[in-house]
Design an enzyme around this catalytic site. Structure first.
Site, PDB file in Angstrom:
ATOM      1  N   GLY A 190       0.763  -1.391  -0.116  1.00 25.60           N
ATOM      2  CA  GLY A 190       0.022   0.096   0.072  1.00 25.60           C
ATOM      3  C   GLY A 190       0.820   1.180  -0.131  1.00 25.60           C
ATOM      4  N   ASP A 191       1.779   1.354   0.822  1.00 25.87           N
ATOM      5  CA  ASP A 191       2.628   2.459   1.066  1.00 25.87           C
ATOM      6  C   ASP A 191       3.293   2.680  -0.260  1.00 25.87           C
ATOM      7  OD1 ASP A 191       2.292   3.640   3.760  1.00 25.87           O
ATOM      8  OD2 ASP A 191       3.189   1.937   4.418  1.00 25.87           O
ATOM      9  N   SER A 192       4.096   1.623  -0.771  1.00 24.00           N
ATOM     10  CA  SER A 192       4.923   2.126  -2.065  1.00 24.00           C
ATOM     11  C   SER A 192       4.283   2.147  -3.146  1.00 24.00           C
ATOM     12  CB  SER A 192       5.784   0.601  -1.867  1.00 24.00           C
ATOM     13  OG  SER A 192       6.721   0.527  -0.888  1.00 24.00           O
ATOM     14  N   GLY A 195       3.223   5.733  -2.788  1.00 18.52           N
ATOM     15  CA  GLY A 195       4.343   6.601  -3.155  1.00 18.52           C
ATOM     16  C   GLY A 195       4.757   6.597  -4.736  1.00 18.52           C
TER      17      GLY A 195
END
Length: 418
Positions: A190-192, A195
């Site tokens: 999710g984060d990557s 980003g």
């Protein structure tokens, strides 16, 4: 038309970027990025831009520290998570609790091309660092705001971490097995992904500025980014009148499709996209039942998927994981060993291909990092590890903003550069 740099025509004469800048190489050489971000998603966006040659300056403060600097460690500069997502960046300390600190950041943004922030919704506005305030000092700024649901709408006030992203975007509901609760995703997906989407939007805005001479506001929603990853599934109900259930590693158009156990407690992933590759796999197993007519077509294999997976697993358990993937690939079957982190780090092919880089750390030490996943003719030099807190204060406040050592000293004494 003569070629122009992505940084476009800045609103004022820029001081040179002596630490990285053009000397760093890469397609974003000469682009200065100011990053006011926390934890993983925002820093990941900045890391991608740094790996493309941009000079990325993290704004940090002891009074408002990025929690990832201290995850699992005693010290501010040795966290594995922080080091992983912040190589090739600079760090400057500005205490934004002081008006003078906020004014100093605005001065820096006047000398920059990009501002990336992923603070809690509304904070930049309350600090006087919203888009309109920043655009007033730099009309050509590319301002990238990252939040769970975007900067407008009824849910724009909400905040959250990666589990919230994948849940709100519809991904978590698909992870798990039929008839069971959603398993969730305890990885950096999710984060990557969020980003990376922010980095792409930022670069598109830089290209727009180069062509049209104007900056813009880039509003990136984490939940919407997750939804774009499963667009086909989201439209299933409209297309077929049914909501897709959790199916583990299964695939509606392939069978077998999943992970199967091997010897030495290893696993191998196998996917057969058509009946031809399935016939080759069935022949390789030597199991006469797998050659039976009930498995000859995709429909039959899906109808008898439980028996198929059981028989295939019984065969893969007898096979050595070291050579099975190559044997399957040689037979025209898509397969790969499910590698653990040690396998990946020991993969000589990845080292030869340049995925892993050795960078310099503060204090004269070196260590490996996971570098860019791309190769191009105009690559940036990736040589520096994650910065120590405030490591580049002298460069940012002296070389970029032109403050004398005496002025920097006075600001430090008053807690502005903390």
């Amino acid at each position: 038309m003569p070629r122009t740099e992505l940084s476009g025509n800045p609103p004022r004469k820029r001081r040179s970027a002596s630490v990285s800048g053009p000397a760093n190489g890469g397609p974003l050489a000469g682009v200065r990025v100011v990053e006011l971000t926390r934890v993983w998603a925002g820093p990941f966006a900045g890391k991608l831009l740094a790996f493309l040659g941009a000079e990325v300056i993290r704004i940090e403060s002891l009074d408002s520290l990025d929690a990832s600097r201290a995850y699992g460690v005693n010290g501010l500069d040795v966290s594995a998570g922080f080091r992983a997502v912040n190589p090739q960046k600079l760090s400057a300390q500005i205490n934004l609790k002081h008006q003078e600190g906020r004014d100093l950041l605005l001065r820096l943004l006047g000398e920059s091309d990009v501002f990336i922030e992923n603070l809690r919704p509304g904070i930049t506005g309350r600090l006087g660092l919203g888009y309109e305030a920043v655009r007033a000092v730099n009309p050509q700024i590319v301002y990238t705001a990252m939040s769970v649901y975007g900067s407008s709408g009824p849910l724009s006030y909400q905040t959250g971490y990666a589990p919230c992203f994948v849940a709100g975007g519809g991904v978590s509901g698909l992870v798990g097995y039929e008839g069971r609760k959603p398993s969730g995703m305890n990885i950096r997906y999710g984060d990557s992904t969020f980003g990376a989407a922010a980095a792409v939007g930022t670069m598109a805005a830089l290209l727009h500025r180069r062509r049209h001479g104007e900056g813009q506001f880039v509003d990136v929603s984490a939940a919407e980014t997750m939804s774009t990853m499963i667009g086909d599934v989201l439209l299933d109900f409209a297309r077929a009148g049914a909501d897709r259930d959790r199916s583990g590693s299964g695939h509606p158009d392939m069978a077998p499709h999943g992970a199967y156990p091997c010897g030495d407690r290893e696993w191998i992933s196998i996917a057969t996209p058509d009946d031809v590759s399935w016939a080759a796999l069935a022949a390789l197993t030597g199991d006469p039942e797998l050659k039976a007519p009930r498995f000859a077509t995709l429909g039959g294999r899906r109808e008898h998927s439980g028996e198929l997976d059981e028989r295939l697993s019984a065969w893969t358990r007898t096979q050595a994981p070291a050579d099975l993937p190559a044997r399957l690939q040689h037979a025209g079957i898509c397969a790969a060993k499910s590698q653990n982190t040690i396998d990946v780090c020991a993969d000589a092919r990845l080292w030869d291909h340049g995925l892993f880089r050795v960078v310099d750390e503060t204090g004269g030490q070196t260590r490996p990092i996971v570098g860019p996943s791309w190769r191009s003719a105009r690559e940036a030099s990736v040589t520096r590890g994650a910065p120590a807190l405030g490591e580049h204060n002298a460069y940012v406040f002296g070389d970029v903003l032109g403050l004398s050592e005496a002025e920097q000293g006075r600001l430090a004494e008053r807690g502005i550069l903390r």
